[in-house]
Write an enzyme that holds these catalytic residues in place. Structure first.
Site, PDB file in Angstrom:
ATOM      1  N   LYS A 226      20.436 -43.174  -6.046  1.00 37.43           N
ATOM      2  CA  LYS A 226      20.457 -44.630  -5.875  1.00 37.43           C
ATOM      3  C   LYS A 226      20.394 -45.351  -7.221  1.00 37.43           C
ATOM      4  O   LYS A 226      19.884 -44.832  -8.206  1.00 37.43           O
ATOM      5  CB  LYS A 226      19.351 -45.073  -4.912  1.00 37.43           C
ATOM      6  CG  LYS A 226      19.744 -44.694  -3.478  1.00 37.43           C
ATOM      7  CD  LYS A 226      18.802 -45.164  -2.408  1.00 37.43           C
ATOM      8  CE  LYS A 226      19.378 -44.731  -1.044  1.00 37.43           C
ATOM      9  NZ  LYS A 226      18.425 -44.882   0.046  1.00 37.43           N
ATOM     10  N   ARG A 266      15.652 -36.866   1.554  1.00 42.23           N
ATOM     11  CA  ARG A 266      17.084 -36.888   1.894  1.00 42.23           C
ATOM     12  C   ARG A 266      17.861 -36.864   0.585  1.00 42.23           C
ATOM     13  O   ARG A 266      17.745 -37.797  -0.212  1.00 42.23           O
ATOM     14  CB  ARG A 266      17.363 -38.165   2.701  1.00 42.23           C
ATOM     15  CG  ARG A 266      18.784 -38.327   3.168  1.00 42.23           C
ATOM     16  CD  ARG A 266      18.942 -39.644   3.914  1.00 42.23           C
ATOM     17  NE  ARG A 266      20.317 -39.839   4.354  1.00 42.23           N
ATOM     18  CZ  ARG A 266      21.274 -40.313   3.577  1.00 42.23           C
ATOM     19  NH1 ARG A 266      21.021 -40.662   2.334  1.00 42.23           N
ATOM     20  NH2 ARG A 266      22.501 -40.449   4.057  1.00 42.23           N
TER      21      ARG A 266
HETATM   22  N1  PMM Z   1      19.910 -44.067   2.463  1.00 44.23           N
HETATM   23  C1  PMM Z   1      21.220 -44.079   2.736  1.00 44.23           C
HETATM   24  C2  PMM Z   1      21.705 -43.687   4.003  1.00 44.23           C
HETATM   25  N2  PMM Z   1      20.861 -43.281   4.967  1.00 44.23           N
HETATM   26  N3  PMM Z   1      18.674 -42.843   5.683  1.00 44.23           N
HETATM   27  C3  PMM Z   1      17.356 -42.844   5.451  1.00 44.23           C
HETATM   28  N4  PMM Z   1      16.507 -42.471   6.414  1.00 44.23           N
HETATM   29  N5  PMM Z   1      16.838 -43.211   4.248  1.00 44.23           N
HETATM   30  C4  PMM Z   1      17.630 -43.626   3.221  1.00 44.23           C
HETATM   31  O1  PMM Z   1      17.093 -43.974   2.158  1.00 44.23           O
HETATM   32  C5  PMM Z   1      19.037 -43.659   3.442  1.00 44.23           C
HETATM   33  C6  PMM Z   1      19.522 -43.252   4.706  1.00 44.23           C
HETATM   34  C7  PMM Z   1      22.188 -44.535   1.686  1.00 44.23           C
HETATM   35  O2  PMM Z   1      22.577 -43.482   0.860  1.00 44.23           O
HETATM   36  P1  PMM Z   1      24.009 -42.733   0.991  1.00 44.23           P
HETATM   37  O3  PMM Z   1      25.071 -43.791   1.033  1.00 44.23           O
HETATM   38  O4  PMM Z   1      24.117 -41.908  -0.229  1.00 44.23           O
HETATM   39  O5  PMM Z   1      23.997 -41.895   2.225  1.00 44.23           O
END
Ligand code: PMM
Length: 289
Positions: A226, A266
């Protein structure tokens, strides 16, 4: 359906020292901020899911809709087309899957295909049918702190005291979940780093993991790649503006979060996170921190 497996494991994890779960990110999207377009074809997506598990992921978190700042929504049919065949193939291969969706209709199909966890970044706010679905199915569910859709969320990054406010807003989502008939052991909470948050807000939340754990639920942390991690990417010729060059900082967060006792991390790049959670578990097992 084996939806309670995550919840049972999560409950157990509150009392005994066990290993933080690694959720490997599989975005089946053309436009996610760091891996968009890489796994949006069925074959590549399934192969990547298998690879994530070989590399040490406990679950593969499959998403079909980008939530990067400014992202516009895809329709439900397109989201289903992207994720359900991939989820079915991974579950058939015995892989544990979570579905990253704000839509109850997509979550229902994913659970039918064998997913065990619904990762709703809106904490049940985006779709009024989500919490009743979780109650009906008994599935495990991540409720993430969320204030608005990605297209407009940056306008909502204003807090009196971010840790207190996020805790209070997560507690309200828990109340809504329990009112819908969801059991506490089905729930995992997530502070939602980067969602309606500035870099300072994200750092404050990462610095308050014990306070988040005091809510009494397993905690999931999604910091991987991020933007706010760019603050730490000022060495070795790395480019802070490149999400991939934030991988080392992402692994550092995974290690520290695991050490702070969170339930899961994650991540996009699994191997260093898999190592981090093992190191943290060994240190915790001898009474360290
Ligand atoms: N961040 C993203 C997508 N899904 N789910 C949870 N539970 N927590 C997060 O911080 C989160 C998520 C965005 O990141 P990406 O676009 O790289 O998937």
């Amino acid at each position: 359906m084996n939806g309670l497996r995550v919840a049972e494991a999560a409950t157990a994890r509150q009392t005994v020292v066990t290993q933080c779960q690694v959720l490997g990110v599989l975005n089946v999207t053309p436009d996610s901020f760091s891996d968009g377009g890489q796994h949006d074809a069925y074959d590549e997506a399934v192969a990547r899911g298998l690879e994530l598990v070989r590399q040490g992921a406990d679950l593969v978190d499959v998403g079909g809709e980008s939530t990067r700042p400014g992202a516009v929504r895809v329709d439900a049919a397109e989201e289903v087309r992207r994720v359900i065949p991939v989820i079915a193939a991974l579950c058939d291969a015995g892989i544990r899957v979570s579905v990253d969706t704000m839509r109850a209709s997509v979550a229902a199909k994913a659970l039918d295909a064998g997913a065990e966890l619904v990762n709703d970044v809106s904490g049940g706010l985006a779709d009024p049918a989500m919490l009743p679905l979780i109650a009906d199915t008994g599935a495990s569910c991540v409720l993430m702190h969320w204030r608005a859709q990605s297209a407009v969320m940056d306008a909502f990054a204003s807090y009196d005291a971010v840790v207190d406010d996020v805790r209070a807003e997560l507690s309200k989502r828990v109340d809504a979940a329990l009112s819908a008939g969801i059991l506490t052991q089905q729930l995992v909470l997530d502070p939602g780093l980067g969602f309606a948050k500035t870099a300072e807000h994200n750092w404050a939340l990462l610095g308050a993991l014990p306070a988040l754990r005091e809510l009494g639920f397993p905690i999931l942390i999604g910091a991987s790649r991020k933007r706010f991690l760019a603050d730490c990417v000022d060495y070795g010729g790395l480019d802070p503006d490149s999400p991939l060059d934030r991988d080392d900082a992402s692994s550092a967060v995974a290690a520290l979060a695991a050490s702070a006792g969170v339930w899961g991390v994650r991540v996009h790049t699994v191997p260093p996170a898999a190592a981090a959670v093992r190191v943290a578990a060994r240190i915790a097992a001898v009474g360290g921190r």
